[in-house]
Design an enzyme around this catalytic site. Sequence first.
Site, short mmCIF file in Angstrom:
data_model
loop_
_atom_site.label_atom_id
_atom_site.label_comp_id
_atom_site.label_asym_id
_atom_site.label_seq_id
_atom_site.Cartn_x
_atom_site.Cartn_y
_atom_site.Cartn_z
N ARG A 160 11.65 -1.76 11.08
CA ARG A 160 10.60 -1.38 12.02
C ARG A 160 10.46 -2.42 13.12
O ARG A 160 10.61 -3.61 12.88
CB ARG A 160 9.26 -1.25 11.27
CG ARG A 160 9.09 0.09 10.63
CD ARG A 160 7.92 0.17 9.67
NE ARG A 160 6.68 -0.46 10.11
CZ ARG A 160 5.55 -0.41 9.41
NH1 ARG A 160 5.51 0.25 8.26
NH2 ARG A 160 4.46 -1.02 9.84
N LYS A 191 0.84 -1.21 0.00
CA LYS A 191 0.00 0.00 0.00
C LYS A 191 0.88 1.26 0.00
O LYS A 191 0.67 2.18 -0.78
CB LYS A 191 -0.92 0.03 1.24
CG LYS A 191 -1.81 -1.19 1.37
CD LYS A 191 -2.71 -1.12 2.60
CE LYS A 191 -1.96 -1.12 3.93
NZ LYS A 191 -1.21 -2.36 4.22
N ARG A 205 11.92 -5.84 4.75
CA ARG A 205 11.66 -4.41 4.53
C ARG A 205 12.59 -3.54 5.39
O ARG A 205 12.87 -3.84 6.54
CB ARG A 205 10.22 -4.05 4.89
CG ARG A 205 9.99 -2.54 4.87
CD ARG A 205 8.55 -2.15 4.93
NE ARG A 205 7.87 -2.62 6.11
CZ ARG A 205 6.58 -2.43 6.32
NH1 ARG A 205 5.85 -1.82 5.41
NH2 ARG A 205 6.02 -2.88 7.41
P1 AP5 Z 1 4.91 -1.55 1.85
O1 AP5 Z 1 4.57 -0.69 0.67
O2 AP5 Z 1 5.64 -0.95 2.99
O3 AP5 Z 1 3.60 -2.30 2.36
P2 AP5 Z 1 2.36 -1.74 3.18
O4 AP5 Z 1 1.15 -2.43 2.62
O5 AP5 Z 1 2.33 -0.25 3.20
O6 AP5 Z 1 2.71 -2.35 4.59
P3 AP5 Z 1 2.72 -1.76 6.06
O7 AP5 Z 1 3.39 -2.80 6.92
O8 AP5 Z 1 3.26 -0.38 6.14
O9 AP5 Z 1 1.22 -1.76 6.37
P4 AP5 Z 1 0.60 -1.95 7.71
O10 AP5 Z 1 -0.78 -1.78 7.26
O11 AP5 Z 1 0.82 -3.14 8.53
O12 AP5 Z 1 1.37 -0.89 8.63
P5 AP5 Z 1 0.99 0.57 9.08
O13 AP5 Z 1 2.23 1.37 9.00
O14 AP5 Z 1 -0.24 1.05 8.38
O15 AP5 Z 1 5.73 -2.82 1.27
C1 AP5 Z 1 6.26 -3.82 2.13
C2 AP5 Z 1 7.61 -4.32 1.56
O16 AP5 Z 1 7.38 -4.98 0.33
C3 AP5 Z 1 8.64 -3.20 1.27
O17 AP5 Z 1 9.92 -3.64 1.56
C4 AP5 Z 1 8.45 -2.93 -0.24
O18 AP5 Z 1 9.66 -2.44 -0.82
C5 AP5 Z 1 8.10 -4.33 -0.74
N1 AP5 Z 1 7.19 -4.31 -1.89
C6 AP5 Z 1 6.11 -3.49 -2.08
N2 AP5 Z 1 5.50 -3.79 -3.24
C7 AP5 Z 1 6.19 -4.83 -3.78
C8 AP5 Z 1 6.04 -5.61 -5.00
N3 AP5 Z 1 5.05 -5.37 -5.87
N4 AP5 Z 1 6.91 -6.60 -5.22
C9 AP5 Z 1 7.93 -6.86 -4.34
N5 AP5 Z 1 8.14 -6.17 -3.20
C10 AP5 Z 1 7.27 -5.16 -2.92
O19 AP5 Z 1 0.56 0.32 10.61
C11 AP5 Z 1 1.49 -0.01 11.61
C12 AP5 Z 1 0.78 -0.08 12.96
O20 AP5 Z 1 0.20 1.21 13.29
C13 AP5 Z 1 -0.40 -1.05 13.02
O21 AP5 Z 1 0.00 -2.39 13.30
C14 AP5 Z 1 -1.23 -0.43 14.17
O22 AP5 Z 1 -0.69 -0.74 15.42
C15 AP5 Z 1 -1.06 1.06 13.91
N6 AP5 Z 1 -2.10 1.62 13.04
C16 AP5 Z 1 -1.93 2.17 11.80
N7 AP5 Z 1 -3.09 2.58 11.28
C17 AP5 Z 1 -4.04 2.28 12.23
C18 AP5 Z 1 -5.47 2.43 12.25
N8 AP5 Z 1 -6.15 2.97 11.22
N9 AP5 Z 1 -6.13 2.01 13.35
C19 AP5 Z 1 -5.46 1.47 14.40
N10 AP5 Z 1 -4.12 1.28 14.44
C20 AP5 Z 1 -3.42 1.68 13.35
#
Ligand code: AP5
Length: 208
Positions: free
Chosen positions: A154, A13, A127
């Site tokens: 992270r 994402k 990552r």
């Molecule tokens: P990346 O693009 O970073 O993936 P992502 O989907 O953004 O993953 P996140 O881990 O950031 O999402 P998340 O939803 O768990 O975390 P968030 O920060 O929102 O890609 C991942 C890896 O794959 C990278 O190395 C990239 O280079 C690689 N890649 C990407 N595309 C690729 C492809 N096509 N092919 C090969 N490799 C590829 O949340 C973190 C924490 O915050 C949560 O656990 C929670 O505690 C809190 N939080 C956040 N939002 C909320 C909410 N709305 N409500 C409550 N708690 C929340």
Amino acid sequence: MNIVLLGAPGAGKGTQAQRLVEEFGVAHISTGDLLRAAVKAESKLGRAAKSYMDEGKLVPDKLVIDLVKDRLDSDDARRGFILDGFPRNTAQAVSLDSELSELGRSLDGALLVDVAPEVIVKRLSTRRTCRNCGYTGTEADVTCPRCGGEMYQRDDDKPETIQHRLDVYQSQTAPLVDYYRGHGILKSVDGDRPVDEVYADVKKVLGL
Ligand code: AP5
């Protein structure tokens, strides 16, 4: 362009959001990035959120909803936004609908980046994220290709936390796929392909 990105942790994402923001100049509203910045700043919000994030649990709705409300009302978001990591459950989705309606706006689409769980575990454990600008890369990036900053792993990208985040996604966030399908705005791309191919498809399904 007012878009919600859906998909499991590590589906890509953030990677696709970075591309859309660079090409179309819309605001990138990532609740994960906003919360990590609050933790780093040791603000009241950051202190309240840290333990939930470290354990891969969702941060309480009230904290996250207030954070998004402020951000949606800012100048750059008025030109369009990509919401990344929000909403995360039905209560957040309902709150977003009512906030947007108060602002006289609506969503153009909810885009699911679809990737199988076994691919996710590998992606997240390799990552690396830039400490300075938040750029997302892999362990091949020793320094940030965008700003030269230090890349780090992270805390929630450790194997035991990754599995818990996937479980939380399945139980609380995956039902939003049906929620947005019911609203007639769900779009989907296969995220298990090279980033450029996924991005081409993202633009196609969003009509960009
Ligand atoms: P990346 O693009 O970073 O993936 P992502 O989907 O953004 O993953 P996140 O881990 O950031 O999402 P998340 O939803 O768990 O975390 P968030 O920060 O929102 O890609 C991942 C890896 O794959 C990278 O190395 C990239 O280079 C690689 N890649 C990407 N595309 C690729 C492809 N096509 N092919 C090969 N490799 C590829 O949340 C973190 C924490 O915050 C949560 O656990 C929670 O505690 C809190 N939080 C956040 N939002 C909320 C909410 N709305 N409500 C409550 N708690 C929340």
